[in-house]
Design a protein around this motif. Structure first.
Motif, PDB file in Angstrom:
ATOM      1  N   SER A   1       0.840  -1.193   0.000  1.00  0.00           N
ATOM      2  CA  SER A   1       0.000   0.000   0.000  1.00  0.00           C
ATOM      3  C   SER A   1       0.874   1.242   0.000  1.00  0.00           C
TER       4      SER A   1
ATOM      5  N   LYS B   1      -6.730   6.361   3.015  1.00  0.00           N
ATOM      6  CA  LYS B   1      -6.967   5.490   4.163  1.00  0.00           C
ATOM      7  C   LYS B   1      -8.447   5.360   4.499  1.00  0.00           C
TER       8      LYS B   1
ATOM      9  N   ASP C   1     -10.016  -0.114   5.392  1.00  0.00           N
ATOM     10  CA  ASP C   1     -10.193  -1.295   6.243  1.00  0.00           C
ATOM     11  C   ASP C   1     -11.550  -1.934   6.001  1.00  0.00           C
TER      12      ASP C   1
ATOM     13  N   LEU D   1     -11.456  -3.911   2.739  1.00  0.00           N
ATOM     14  CA  LEU D   1     -10.750  -5.174   2.950  1.00  0.00           C
ATOM     15  C   LEU D   1     -11.669  -6.178   3.638  1.00  0.00           C
TER      16      LEU D   1
ATOM     17  N   ARG E   1      -6.676  -9.599   3.727  1.00  0.00           N
ATOM     18  CA  ARG E   1      -5.770  -9.189   4.798  1.00  0.00           C
ATOM     19  C   ARG E   1      -5.298  -7.744   4.588  1.00  0.00           C
ATOM     20  N   ALA E   2      -4.772  -7.183   5.651  1.00  0.00           N
ATOM     21  CA  ALA E   2      -4.195  -5.841   5.584  1.00  0.00           C
ATOM     22  C   ALA E   2      -2.948  -5.866   4.708  1.00  0.00           C
TER      23      ALA E   2
ATOM     24  N   LEU F   1       3.306  -1.300   4.166  1.00  0.00           N
ATOM     25  CA  LEU F   1       2.682   0.020   4.132  1.00  0.00           C
ATOM     26  C   LEU F   1       3.790   1.056   4.007  1.00  0.00           C
TER      27      LEU F   1
ATOM     28  N   ASN G   1       2.086   6.199   6.309  1.00  0.00           N
ATOM     29  CA  ASN G   1       1.036   6.036   7.309  1.00  0.00           C
ATOM     30  C   ASN G   1       0.566   7.386   7.860  1.00  0.00           C
TER      31      ASN G   1
END
Length: 369
Positions: free
Chosen positions: A33, A38, A42, A45, A51-52, A56, A59
């Motif tokens: 990612s 953002k 989640d 997903l 899954r995550a 990354l 952030n």
């Protein structure tokens, strides 16, 4: 290893069924990612039981401005240049990097793959508006990504034909991977009960493109057109974050709040958004994904754009407004004439892409022996 670089919500929605296919068939993949978006990631997903991200790269807050993109992009490229083994782990002789679409994350992913010495596969490739400034910067991003790609996954023969001058392997996936995303959503929307669906007839509005929301003159035109449409049908305006920010910045937000025919709502995860879209009388959008979704649903859609790089629905359920109030009025007066029945498809774009990735990995390995 199949490395998949994703940065935005729209990219994740379109790549989610492919990642789900990899998962179902035991095909190892590495999800990277860029962190460009953002909001609701989640939840999406969770929609597809994925899954995550495995890696990354950023952030911080969502990247929503050109200045932010420049700084963020430079940092990501610098990190990849010096730490490519961390970003792209595994055996590089059997690896391919998949990027999607036409966002800045698409171009970054392709550049990062090239920096690491890997082959690049471009999903949803071959789309063209043939106008550098409509849409901007997406058309330029596509052209640059074409030059960096080795494998082109095209959602139709027309897209393949747009790449005749590009070197590399062109693969016709027949349809867009979004078709499979939509089918997944439609299979569960009846069980979704936490979305408020109006009892009255309504239309959905969703707008986010640079040429529509980042300049006061353009956004003023959009607001005027939305108010025009609202006189015909009550609207649910789903706010992308840049759209909301600029509506407030340029003084249009309260004007929409005060309009009793317009209800402003935050963004939803994909499955809940499709439930709203499915129940809408028609759709107002500037998004390519919405154009495709409405085509598959047979839903009337008016595009607040000057041009479109997509063929889906044009001449059937989709009208390109060119911001002309008369074109919009014509659409509103005959909206039921734009309903369309899409023939269900048996071909799986995700199966085609996954199968080709396996073949490419074998060929890459053979070439290096």
């Amino acid at each position: 290893m199949i490395h998949v670089v994703i940065g935005t919500k729209a990219q994740l929605i379109k790549m989610a069924p492919l990642l789900a296919y990899f998962k179902r068939h035991g095909m190892p993949y590495h999800y990277i990612s860029t962190g460009q978006h953002k909001a609701t990631i989640d939840e999406i997903l969770a929609n597809f039981d994925l899954r995550a991200p495995d890696t990354l790269l950023y952030n911080g807050p969502d990247i929503t401005s050109i200045k932010q993109m420049a700084v963020w992009g430079a940092k990501l490229l610098w990190r990849t240049f010096w730490h490519s083994r961390e970003v792209f782990p595994g055996d590089r002789t059997k690896s391919i990097v998949l990027v999607h679409g036409d966002t800045f994350s698409t171009l970054l992913g392709a550049l990062m793959g090239k920096f690491a010495g890997l082959k690049v596969g471009h999903v949803e490739s071959g789309l063209r508006s043939f106008n550098w400034f409509h849409p901007f910067p997406e058309e330029i991003t596509r052209l640059l990504t074409f030059k960096l790609s080795d494998y082109f996954f095209c959602p139709g023969e027309w897209a393949v034909n747009n790449l005749v001058k590009e070197k590399g392997h062109k693969i016709n996936t027949i349809n867009n991977t979004l078709y499979e995303s939509l089918q997944a959503a439609l299979s569960v929307i009846e069980r979704i009960t936490d979305v408020e669906i109006p009892l009255h007839t309504y239309a959905v509005v969703t707008l986010h493109r640079y040429e529509n929301v980042y300049k006061v003159e353009a956004l003023s035109r959009i607001v005027n057109l939305i108010e025009q449409i609202a006189t015909s049908c009550p609207l649910l305006f789903i706010l992308h974050k840049p759209t909301e920010i600029n509506l407030k910045k340029f003084g249009f937000y309260q004007r929409l709040v005060d309009n009793s025919r317009i209800e402003l709502r935050p963004r939803y995860d994909y499955f809940r958004f499709i439930k709203l879209l499915h129940g809408a009388h028609f759709v107002v959008s500037d998004g390519g994904s919405n154009q495709e979704e409405c085509y598959y649903l047979g839903k009337p859609v008016i595009l607040l754009r000057q041009s479109t790089e997509r063929k889906e629905g044009i001449g059937k359920n989709c009208v390109l407004s060119c911001y002309d109030p008369q074109v919009i009025d014509e659409f509103l007066n005959h909206v039921d004439d734009y309903r369309y029945t899409f023939k269900p498809q048996t071909e799986s774009p995700c199966q085609i892409i996954a199968g080709q990735c396996l073949q490419f990995a074998t060929k890459i390995n053979d070439d290096k022996v």
